[in-house]
Design a protein around this motif. Structure first.
Motif, PDB file in Angstrom:
ATOM      1  N   LYS A  22       0.849  -1.197   0.000  1.00  0.00           N
ATOM      2  CA  LYS A  22       0.000   0.000   0.000  1.00  0.00           C
ATOM      3  C   LYS A  22       0.884   1.246   0.000  1.00  0.00           C
ATOM      4  CE  LYS A  22      -3.826   2.129   2.335  1.00  0.00           C
ATOM      5  NZ  LYS A  22      -4.372   2.419   3.665  1.00  0.00           N
ATOM      6  N   LYS A  23       0.669   2.068  -1.020  1.00  0.00           N
ATOM      7  CA  LYS A  23       1.536   3.229  -1.189  1.00  0.00           C
ATOM      8  C   LYS A  23       1.038   4.361  -0.297  1.00  0.00           C
ATOM      9  CE  LYS A  23       3.565   5.911  -4.902  1.00  0.00           C
ATOM     10  NZ  LYS A  23       3.315   6.369  -6.276  1.00  0.00           N
ATOM     11  N   GLU A  24       1.909   4.813   0.620  1.00  0.00           N
ATOM     12  CA  GLU A  24       1.486   5.865   1.543  1.00  0.00           C
ATOM     13  C   GLU A  24       1.928   7.225   1.038  1.00  0.00           C
ATOM     14  OE1 GLU A  24       2.477   5.380   5.555  1.00  0.00           O
ATOM     15  OE2 GLU A  24       1.328   3.534   5.802  1.00  0.00           O
ATOM     16  N   TYR A  25       1.249   8.217   1.544  1.00  0.00           N
ATOM     17  CA  TYR A  25       1.598   9.572   1.139  1.00  0.00           C
ATOM     18  C   TYR A  25       2.936   9.953   1.751  1.00  0.00           C
ATOM     19  CZ  TYR A  25       1.582  14.555   0.690  1.00  0.00           C
ATOM     20  OH  TYR A  25       1.937  15.817   0.405  1.00  0.00           O
ATOM     21  N   LYS A  26       3.864  10.437   0.906  1.00  0.00           N
ATOM     22  CA  LYS A  26       5.214  10.737   1.369  1.00  0.00           C
ATOM     23  C   LYS A  26       5.252  12.158   1.919  1.00  0.00           C
ATOM     24  CE  LYS A  26       9.890  10.238  -0.335  1.00  0.00           C
ATOM     25  NZ  LYS A  26      10.701  10.166  -1.551  1.00  0.00           N
ATOM     26  N   ARG A  27       5.675  12.277   3.175  1.00  0.00           N
ATOM     27  CA  ARG A  27       5.678  13.610   3.797  1.00  0.00           C
ATOM     28  C   ARG A  27       7.068  14.213   3.697  1.00  0.00           C
ATOM     29  NH1 ARG A  27       2.330  13.163   9.300  1.00  0.00           N
ATOM     30  NH2 ARG A  27       2.143  15.379   8.919  1.00  0.00           N
ATOM     31  N   ASP A  28       7.076  15.580   3.757  1.00  0.00           N
ATOM     32  CA  ASP A  28       8.348  16.288   3.636  1.00  0.00           C
ATOM     33  C   ASP A  28       8.347  17.456   4.612  1.00  0.00           C
ATOM     34  OD1 ASP A  28      10.560  16.728   1.026  1.00  0.00           O
ATOM     35  OD2 ASP A  28      10.420  18.157   2.673  1.00  0.00           O
ATOM     36  N   VAL A  29       9.406  17.552   5.422  1.00  0.00           N
ATOM     37  CA  VAL A  29       9.445  18.565   6.481  1.00  0.00           C
ATOM     38  C   VAL A  29       9.460  19.965   5.898  1.00  0.00           C
ATOM     39  CG1 VAL A  29      10.662  19.327   8.514  1.00  0.00           C
ATOM     40  CG2 VAL A  29      10.764  16.944   7.845  1.00  0.00           C
ATOM     41  N   ILE A  30      10.301  20.164   4.905  1.00  0.00           N
ATOM     42  CA  ILE A  30      10.478  21.525   4.378  1.00  0.00           C
ATOM     43  C   ILE A  30       9.184  22.026   3.764  1.00  0.00           C
ATOM     44  CG2 ILE A  30      11.734  22.875   2.693  1.00  0.00           C
ATOM     45  CD1 ILE A  30      14.045  20.882   3.054  1.00  0.00           C
ATOM     46  N   ILE A  31       8.550  21.172   2.963  1.00  0.00           N
ATOM     47  CA  ILE A  31       7.318  21.604   2.287  1.00  0.00           C
ATOM     48  C   ILE A  31       6.226  21.871   3.313  1.00  0.00           C
ATOM     49  CG2 ILE A  31       5.505  20.841   0.736  1.00  0.00           C
ATOM     50  CD1 ILE A  31       7.615  19.450  -0.909  1.00  0.00           C
ATOM     51  N   GLU A  32       6.120  20.995   4.324  1.00  0.00           N
ATOM     52  CA  GLU A  32       5.050  21.184   5.302  1.00  0.00           C
ATOM     53  C   GLU A  32       5.261  22.450   6.115  1.00  0.00           C
ATOM     54  OE1 GLU A  32       4.082  17.928   7.751  1.00  0.00           O
ATOM     55  OE2 GLU A  32       3.668  16.585   6.060  1.00  0.00           O
ATOM     56  N   LYS A  36       2.832  25.674   6.172  1.00  0.00           N
ATOM     57  CA  LYS A  36       2.226  26.158   7.420  1.00  0.00           C
ATOM     58  C   LYS A  36       2.463  27.650   7.586  1.00  0.00           C
ATOM     59  CE  LYS A  36       2.040  22.162  10.415  1.00  0.00           C
ATOM     60  NZ  LYS A  36       2.864  21.359  11.306  1.00  0.00           N
ATOM     61  N   ALA A  37       3.649  28.114   7.191  1.00  0.00           N
ATOM     62  CA  ALA A  37       3.947  29.531   7.353  1.00  0.00           C
ATOM     63  C   ALA A  37       3.249  30.378   6.294  1.00  0.00           C
ATOM     64  CB  ALA A  37       5.461  29.752   7.274  1.00  0.00           C
ATOM     65  N   MET A  38       3.139  29.839   5.076  1.00  0.00           N
ATOM     66  CA  MET A  38       2.688  30.683   3.963  1.00  0.00           C
ATOM     67  C   MET A  38       1.174  30.737   3.806  1.00  0.00           C
ATOM     68  SD  MET A  38       5.184  32.180   2.696  1.00  0.00           S
ATOM     69  CE  MET A  38       4.425  32.857   1.230  1.00  0.00           C
ATOM     70  N   VAL A  39       0.478  29.628   4.147  1.00  0.00           N
ATOM     71  CA  VAL A  39      -0.959  29.579   3.851  1.00  0.00           C
ATOM     72  C   VAL A  39      -1.749  30.696   4.542  1.00  0.00           C
ATOM     73  CG1 VAL A  39      -3.017  28.192   4.292  1.00  0.00           C
ATOM     74  CG2 VAL A  39      -1.084  27.177   3.151  1.00  0.00           C
ATOM     75  N   PRO A  40      -1.525  30.980   5.849  1.00  0.00           N
ATOM     76  CA  PRO A  40      -2.274  32.095   6.455  1.00  0.00           C
ATOM     77  C   PRO A  40      -2.011  33.434   5.787  1.00  0.00           C
ATOM     78  CG  PRO A  40      -1.205  30.782   8.130  1.00  0.00           C
ATOM     79  CD  PRO A  40      -0.677  30.317   6.840  1.00  0.00           C
ATOM     80  N   LEU A  41      -0.761  33.666   5.408  1.00  0.00           N
ATOM     81  CA  LEU A  41      -0.436  34.930   4.746  1.00  0.00           C
ATOM     82  C   LEU A  41      -1.132  35.039   3.396  1.00  0.00           C
ATOM     83  CD1 LEU A  41       3.372  35.179   5.538  1.00  0.00           C
ATOM     84  CD2 LEU A  41       1.520  36.436   6.576  1.00  0.00           C
ATOM     85  N   VAL A  71      -4.801  25.120  -2.395  1.00  0.00           N
ATOM     86  CA  VAL A  71      -4.095  24.123  -3.212  1.00  0.00           C
ATOM     87  C   VAL A  71      -2.701  23.870  -2.643  1.00  0.00           C
ATOM     88  CG1 VAL A  71      -3.019  23.784  -5.460  1.00  0.00           C
ATOM     89  CG2 VAL A  71      -5.392  24.436  -5.326  1.00  0.00           C
ATOM     90  N   LEU A  72      -2.054  24.944  -2.152  1.00  0.00           N
ATOM     91  CA  LEU A  72      -0.734  24.757  -1.522  1.00  0.00           C
ATOM     92  C   LEU A  72      -0.854  23.860  -0.298  1.00  0.00           C
ATOM     93  CD1 LEU A  72       2.230  25.450  -1.198  1.00  0.00           C
ATOM     94  CD2 LEU A  72       1.567  27.489   0.043  1.00  0.00           C
TER      95      LEU A  72
END
Lengths: 183, 185
Positions: A22-32, A36-41, A71-72
């Motif tokens: 089962k292919k899981e969603y690959k997470r990335d620290v930098i992107i997350e 988190k910082a950019m979406v509210p702005l 979308v981001l």
């Protein structure tokens, strides 16, 4: 910080080599963290563009920026977690609600002019016009009903198209994996 | 296949011939009824005795008849220069006279700027205010917003924007119908 490393281990470790599991969603620290910082702005900027009449832009542009922020978020956290933030029923509601809001501004004029043919003539909304004046009434309806209505519809349309394409890709991948397993 | 391409060639030549024929019929530049002349400078007449009349607040009969002859009449749904229907105001900035007309709107009872008369070298020139200029001058007074683009988009041309939004809405609905599988909603 920790979950990123775990995901990396899962992806490259010895446990993940056992066939098409089962292919899981690959997470990335930098992107997350960036998301988190950019979406509210981005959302705040979208509201600045969308609501009001003095600023640059308008409903169409503001709605597009709102959708871009969402979308981001979905790109960083995955479709499942992103869909939890705004369920599909909300999206469908927003899509038609924006149009209803715009037409509602037109029908307010018809109601308050007692059925005269004053559709979208905002100055006919006399209860507000008696308090703040005809010109300011038109400005208020323009800023808080028309622009927001346009922005809501555009945002919901963009988000639904994005999800349709993302789900189509996911379904195709699943079907591919299924056919590989059968072979 | 060859006969089809021959038919296409004949059709293209026919359309080109029609195009050349129509271009021949287009009026020459400087036509008095073309939009550029109709909405900016209308005509000019001798100023003999008309300046006093304008200062007294009465539009001379010649100006009235000539504007109506140019197409600004009841038949084309333009408000005419009837007695008591207009106000003449001296425009110090442009050194001329503004002719303001009561349009008969229910909610805007104030007269709106329609024509501008200017005197130069013994001649009076009549100007018609064109739409963008009028919107830029009147937008704050009429709609309470400083931004002429916003009021033009959503107030003066509200129908246009409403159906643009409808186009976006129906586009999104079509994408949902085409791409989404049943049970996803």
């Amino acid at each position: 910080m920790s979950h990123g490393k775990e995901a990396e281990k899962k992806a490259t470790g010895p446990g993940s080599t056992a066939g098409p599991a089962k292919k899981e969603y690959k997470r990335d620290v930098i992107i997350e963290t960036t998301a988190k910082a950019m979406v509210p702005l981005i959302l705040l900027f979208a509201l600045y563009v969308m609501v009001g009449t003095e600023a640059t832009g308008g409903g169409f542009q503001g709605g597009t920026i709102l959708a871009a922020g969402y979308v981001l978020y979905v790109t960083a956290f995955g479709t499942v977690k992103g869909r939890e933030r705004m369920p599909e029923s909300w999206n469908t509601f927003f899509k038609s609600f924006g149009l209803y809001l715009y037409c509602g501004a037109g029908f307010l004029a018809i109601i308050f002019s007692l059925g005269a043919a004053q559709f979208l003539n905002y100055s006919a909304v006399w209860p507000l016009a008696r308090i703040v004046g005809i010109a300011v009434t038109r400005g208020y309806l323009l800023a808080f009903m028309v622009s927001v209505g346009i922005g809501t519809t555009v945002m919901a349309a963009f988000v639904s198209q994005f999800f349709d394409l993302a789900w189509k890709d996911e379904d195709e991948e699943k079907e591919k994996e299924k056919s590989e397993v059968v072979e | 296949m060859k006969s089809l391409s021959l038919a296409g060639l004949v059709l293209v030549l026919f359309l080109a011939g029609i195009f050349v024929y129509v271009v021949e019929d287009v009026p020459a530049f400087g036509d008095a009824k073309s939009p550029a002349n109709r909405y900016i400078a209308l005509f000019s007449i001798d100023a003999a005795g008309m300046v006093e009349s304008l200062d007294a607040g009465v539009v001379p009969a010649e100006i009235k008849s000539r504007t109506e002859a140019m197409g600004f009449n009841r038949e084309n749904y333009f408000p005419t220069l009837e007695e008591g229907n207009y106000v003449i105001a001296r425009n110090e900035e442009d050194e001329g006279w503004d002719i303001l007309i009561h349009e008969g709107e229910i909610f805007f009872t104030e007269p709106l700027k329609y024509y501008h008369v200017k005197e130069a070298e013994g001649k009076l020139t009549i100007y018609r205010y064109n739409w963008p200029v009028r919107v830029m001058e009147m937008t704050e007074e009429e709609t309470g917003t400083m931004n002429a683009v916003t009021s033009g988009l959503a107030d003066y041309r509200g129908y246009d924007t409403m159906f643009e939004e409808t186009v976006i809405f129906s586009g999104a609905v079509c994408v949902v119908l085409l791409l989404r599988k049943r049970g996803r909603l």
